[in-house]
Design a protein around this motif. Structure first.
Motif, PDB file in Angstrom:
ATOM      1  N   ILE A  26       0.847  -1.191   0.000  1.00 53.90           N
ATOM      2  CA  ILE A  26       0.000   0.000   0.000  1.00 53.90           C
ATOM      3  C   ILE A  26       0.885   1.244   0.000  1.00 53.90           C
ATOM      4  CG2 ILE A  26      -1.749   1.269   1.316  1.00 53.90           C
ATOM      5  CD1 ILE A  26      -2.696  -1.349   2.460  1.00 53.90           C
ATOM      6  N   MET A  27       0.493   2.237  -0.764  1.00 47.26           N
ATOM      7  CA  MET A  27       1.244   3.494  -0.752  1.00 47.26           C
ATOM      8  C   MET A  27       0.277   4.673  -0.849  1.00 47.26           C
ATOM      9  SD  MET A  27       4.695   4.403  -2.832  1.00 47.26           S
ATOM     10  CE  MET A  27       4.048   4.680  -4.440  1.00 47.26           C
ATOM     11  N   VAL A  28       0.551   5.695  -0.062  1.00 48.54           N
ATOM     12  CA  VAL A  28      -0.293   6.895  -0.110  1.00 48.54           C
ATOM     13  C   VAL A  28       0.277   7.839  -1.166  1.00 48.54           C
ATOM     14  CG1 VAL A  28      -1.304   8.780   1.219  1.00 48.54           C
ATOM     15  CG2 VAL A  28      -0.628   6.678   2.382  1.00 48.54           C
ATOM     16  N   LEU A  29      -0.581   8.293  -2.068  1.00 43.89           N
ATOM     17  CA  LEU A  29      -0.169   9.287  -3.063  1.00 43.89           C
ATOM     18  C   LEU A  29      -1.072  10.513  -2.946  1.00 43.89           C
ATOM     19  CD1 LEU A  29       0.299   7.214  -6.364  1.00 43.89           C
ATOM     20  CD2 LEU A  29       2.069   8.026  -4.831  1.00 43.89           C
ATOM     21  N   PRO A  30      -0.479  11.698  -2.952  1.00 39.58           N
ATOM     22  CA  PRO A  30      -1.325  12.894  -3.019  1.00 39.58           C
ATOM     23  C   PRO A  30      -2.139  12.840  -4.314  1.00 39.58           C
ATOM     24  CG  PRO A  30       0.954  13.468  -2.536  1.00 39.58           C
ATOM     25  CD  PRO A  30       0.952  12.022  -2.914  1.00 39.58           C
ATOM     26  N   SER A  31      -3.410  13.178  -4.247  1.00 42.21           N
ATOM     27  CA  SER A  31      -4.245  13.038  -5.450  1.00 42.21           C
ATOM     28  C   SER A  31      -3.833  14.078  -6.496  1.00 42.21           C
ATOM     29  CB  SER A  31      -5.717  13.216  -5.088  1.00 42.21           C
ATOM     30  OG  SER A  31      -5.954  14.569  -4.782  1.00 42.21           O
ATOM     31  N   GLU A  32      -4.161  13.774  -7.724  1.00 40.50           N
ATOM     32  CA  GLU A  32      -3.815  14.666  -8.840  1.00 40.50           C
ATOM     33  C   GLU A  32      -4.460  16.033  -8.640  1.00 40.50           C
ATOM     34  OE1 GLU A  32      -4.116  12.626 -12.552  1.00 40.50           O
ATOM     35  OE2 GLU A  32      -4.234  14.505 -13.670  1.00 40.50           O
ATOM     36  N   ILE A  33      -5.714  16.017  -8.205  1.00 36.13           N
ATOM     37  CA  ILE A  33      -6.444  17.290  -8.052  1.00 36.13           C
ATOM     38  C   ILE A  33      -5.802  18.152  -6.955  1.00 36.13           C
ATOM     39  CG2 ILE A  33      -8.207  16.411  -6.442  1.00 36.13           C
ATOM     40  CD1 ILE A  33     -10.227  18.117  -7.974  1.00 36.13           C
ATOM     41  N   TRP A  34      -5.305  17.502  -5.905  1.00 37.05           N
ATOM     42  CA  TRP A  34      -4.633  18.238  -4.824  1.00 37.05           C
ATOM     43  C   TRP A  34      -3.342  18.856  -5.351  1.00 37.05           C
ATOM     44  CZ3 TRP A  34       0.128  17.963  -2.423  1.00 37.05           C
ATOM     45  CH2 TRP A  34       0.276  18.664  -1.224  1.00 37.05           C
ATOM     46  N   CYS A  35      -2.584  18.099  -6.129  1.00 37.73           N
ATOM     47  CA  CYS A  35      -1.317  18.598  -6.684  1.00 37.73           C
ATOM     48  C   CYS A  35      -1.571  19.788  -7.621  1.00 37.73           C
ATOM     49  CB  CYS A  35      -0.589  17.494  -7.436  1.00 37.73           C
ATOM     50  SG  CYS A  35       0.068  16.219  -6.358  1.00 37.73           S
ATOM     51  N   TYR A  82       0.497  -3.448   9.618  1.00 37.12           N
ATOM     52  CA  TYR A  82       0.504  -3.438   8.167  1.00 37.12           C
ATOM     53  C   TYR A  82       1.210  -2.165   7.668  1.00 37.12           C
ATOM     54  CZ  TYR A  82      -1.326  -5.126   3.735  1.00 37.12           C
ATOM     55  OH  TYR A  82      -1.446  -5.656   2.489  1.00 37.12           O
ATOM     56  N   PRO A  83       2.563  -2.133   7.767  1.00 42.44           N
ATOM     57  CA  PRO A  83       3.272  -0.910   7.345  1.00 42.44           C
ATOM     58  C   PRO A  83       3.082  -0.612   5.863  1.00 42.44           C
ATOM     59  CG  PRO A  83       4.814  -2.685   7.834  1.00 42.44           C
ATOM     60  CD  PRO A  83       3.469  -3.177   8.223  1.00 42.44           C
ATOM     61  N   ILE A  84       3.027   0.665   5.527  1.00 43.90           N
ATOM     62  CA  ILE A  84       2.818   1.036   4.127  1.00 43.90           C
ATOM     63  C   ILE A  84       4.131   1.510   3.505  1.00 43.90           C
ATOM     64  CG2 ILE A  84       0.399   1.596   4.394  1.00 43.90           C
ATOM     65  CD1 ILE A  84       1.059   4.495   4.594  1.00 43.90           C
ATOM     66  N   LYS A  85       4.181   1.509   2.192  1.00 39.03           N
ATOM     67  CA  LYS A  85       5.385   1.956   1.488  1.00 39.03           C
ATOM     68  C   LYS A  85       5.509   3.464   1.587  1.00 39.03           C
ATOM     69  CE  LYS A  85       6.696  -1.409  -1.928  1.00 39.03           C
ATOM     70  NZ  LYS A  85       7.102  -1.621  -3.313  1.00 39.03           N
ATOM     71  N   SER A  86       6.747   3.912   1.754  1.00 38.06           N
ATOM     72  CA  SER A  86       6.968   5.349   1.856  1.00 38.06           C
ATOM     73  C   SER A  86       7.154   5.953   0.475  1.00 38.06           C
ATOM     74  CB  SER A  86       8.199   5.602   2.723  1.00 38.06           C
ATOM     75  OG  SER A  86       8.711   6.876   2.468  1.00 38.06           O
ATOM     76  N   LEU A  87       6.320   6.918   0.159  1.00 36.55           N
ATOM     77  CA  LEU A  87       6.422   7.593  -1.138  1.00 36.55           C
ATOM     78  C   LEU A  87       7.765   8.300  -1.266  1.00 36.55           C
ATOM     79  CD1 LEU A  87       5.291   8.783  -3.779  1.00 36.55           C
ATOM     80  CD2 LEU A  87       4.110  10.507  -2.427  1.00 36.55           C
ATOM     81  N   GLU A  88       8.168   8.950  -0.190  1.00 34.43           N
ATOM     82  CA  GLU A  88       9.447   9.683  -0.224  1.00 34.43           C
ATOM     83  C   GLU A  88      10.611   8.751  -0.554  1.00 34.43           C
ATOM     84  OE1 GLU A  88       9.321  11.914   3.494  1.00 34.43           O
ATOM     85  OE2 GLU A  88      10.422  13.474   2.444  1.00 34.43           O
ATOM     86  N   GLN A  89      10.618   7.602   0.110  1.00 32.69           N
ATOM     87  CA  GLN A  89      11.705   6.652  -0.099  1.00 32.69           C
ATOM     88  C   GLN A  89      11.682   6.106  -1.516  1.00 32.69           C
ATOM     89  OE1 GLN A  89      14.038   6.307   2.290  1.00 32.69           O
ATOM     90  NE2 GLN A  89      15.123   5.243   0.648  1.00 32.69           N
TER      91      GLN A  89
END
Lengths: 318, 171
Positions: A26-35, A82-89
């Motif tokens: 699982i990875m959190v991504l800022p949504s396109e509309i937010w960007c 359930y750790p999630i993937k880091s977007l930054e990393q």
């Protein structure tokens, strides 16, 4: 005694099968509309057409609110075991592997296929589930309020697993971090329930993928060529029925040149027969179909995958 | 003599069966009576908790308060709690309706007055509710209390007792 041994064997193999299922990442991504709303975008030339796409690196370097939201979500997922993937990393990994990636891309495709940075990120990080996060601070007179929209999207199919839309309590305290934290706590349990339902569904009915089977123009066999009493297309359909979970798939189109199967449910694990239980993804599942086609027709096939949940098999050569 | 012994054994057996059937019936009745209570979310609780307003009915006010606490935990486990304008709904920890029947003994003990459920009710207005929150109705009182349910702890307890699955089970 034999019965007890048999029961023990079944229990152990069942447990082994469950323990080895591929854990969806699982990875959190800022949504396109937010960007776009916050001007964290870059222009990307997609085959001559200029497109505005999210610039995640810029977003994370400049927006502490988004970082706080992602950190809060990572925290509660960690508590759930359930750790999630880091977007930054992942962005850092992507940068360090950029040269290698470019080399591999040109070697594989041999053509000038444009790949956006977002596609590269998804290909590199390969999250099974993308958490598309959007939030907005709204001014209500002297008070601010957080409105949020979190969608959990199955990267295999693009289907929304869990949608969470809501708003926080208007506050004049000016502590935006607390309000963001409140927003996360507000959607947390609904979101986890959606995720749990999705996982239950995966174990009950398998992963959902799309399968395309095509032929090269010079291939002497097409999908209406008969082998025994059946056409090749029908033989492949029978294969699908036998090798999908509960025989679930739908034939979207079937012509002499192309077959397309959607909502194909593949198992989470496959017993390889030598005691090994192997986690299955779309590409691994497709390998068996390639072998089957070769055995049936004598034709070699090329297997390619698009994203995580779509494979294409081209009959008649590599 | 043997006839008498056999007759006595049959009598004892029949009594035991009737007793057990009565016990099972009591348990079913207990949970069937649980279909009618009101609960709502007050606001988003602190991390891992739910801040709820819940109603309970009892012959006396203190009994109604006790019942309200049970109702709060019951709602988190079986019913879920509706949200409001500023807080999303809380899903039930056991949405599967068969969970209760499959674990009737467990939940009967869990909800026994003063038992396990109480450790998940952290904060209440434990005084006598008054004004709009205390209503005299036919057969007793209906009272509303504000409670903080330790939702995450409750979830972990049910997971460790094997009643519900954790998110990463199966992987």
């Amino acid at each position: 005694m034999k019965k007890i041994s048999l029961i023990l064997f079944l229990v152990i193999t069942t447990l082994a099968a469950y323990s080895q299922a591929k854990k969806p990442t699982i990875m959190v991504l800022p949504s396109e509309i937010w960007c776009i709303r916050n001007n964290y975008t870059i222009n990307f030339d997609d085959m001559g057409e200029t497109k505005q796409i999210p610039d995640y690196k810029k977003a994370l370097q400049n927006n502490s609110d988004m970082r706080a939201m992602i950190a809060s979500m990572a925290d509660f997922m960690q508590k759930e075991g359930y750790p999630i993937k880091s977007l930054e990393q992942e962005l850092k990994n992507l940068e360090s592997e950029a040269a290698e990636e470019m080399l591999m891309t040109s070697k594989e495709s041999g053509s000038e296929v444009a790949e956006s940075p977002v596609d590269k990120l998804k290909a590199n990080a390969q999250p099974d589930i993308i958490l598309d996060l959007d939030f907005e601070k709204v001014q209500l007179g002297p008070k601010t309020q957080i409105k949020f929209n979190l969608q959990a999207i199955d990267a295999y199919t693009g289907k929304i697993i869990s949608g969470n839309v809501g708003q926080g309590t208007p506050s004049s305290a000016g502590d935006i971090t607390n309000q963001l934290q409140e927003a996360v706590l507000s959607f947390k349990d609904n979101f986890l329930e959606g995720l749990m339902n999705h996982f239950n569904n995966l174990f009950a009915d398998g992963r959902e993928i799309i399968v395309n089977v095509k032929r090269w123009g010079d291939c002497e066999v097409d999908f209406e060529t008969e082998f025994g009493d059946l056409e090749l297309g029908e033989i492949i359909e029978d294969y699908m029925a036998k090798n999908t979970v509960k025989g679930r798939f739908s034939t979207k189109s079937a012509t002499e040149n192309k077959l397309r199967f959607e909502q194909v449910r593949i198992p989470m694990t496959i017993d390889e027969g030598d005691g090994n239980i192997r986690a299955v993804d779309a590409r691994y599942w497709g390998r068996s179909l390639v072998k089957f086609i070769k055995k049936t027709t004598g034709q070699t096939c090329k297997l390619t995958s698009k994203g995580l949940g779509e494979i294409t098999i081209i009959m008649g050569g590599k | 003599m043997i006839k008498k012994v056999l007759l006595f054994m049959c009598f004892v057996g029949a009594l035991t069966t009737v007793g057990m059937a009565q016990k099972v019936k009591d348990r079913h009745d207990l949970f069937n009576n649980w279909n009618n209570y009101e609960v709502s979310t007050v606001q988003v609780g602190q991390d891992g908790t739910k801040f709820l307003k819940v109603w309970g009915f009892g012959k006396r006010v203190d009994l109604a308060v006790t019942q309200a606490k049970k109702n709060a935990v019951h709602a988190c486990i079986f019913r879920g709690v509706p949200g409001n304008a500023n807080a999303m709904a809380t899903p039930a920890l056991c949405p599967d309706p068969t969970t209760l029947d499959a674990n009737l003994d467990y939940f009967y003990d869990f909800f026994e007055t003063g038992s396990t459920y109480l450790s998940f009710v952290n904060l209440t207005t434990d005084g006598i509710p008054s004004g709009q929150d205390k209503r005299e109705v036919k057969g007793g009182y209906k009272v509303a209390i504000y409670v903080q349910v330790m939702y995450d702890n409750l979830k972990k307890k049910l997971q460790s007792d094997g009643i519900i699955k954790s998110l990463n089970s199966g992987f």
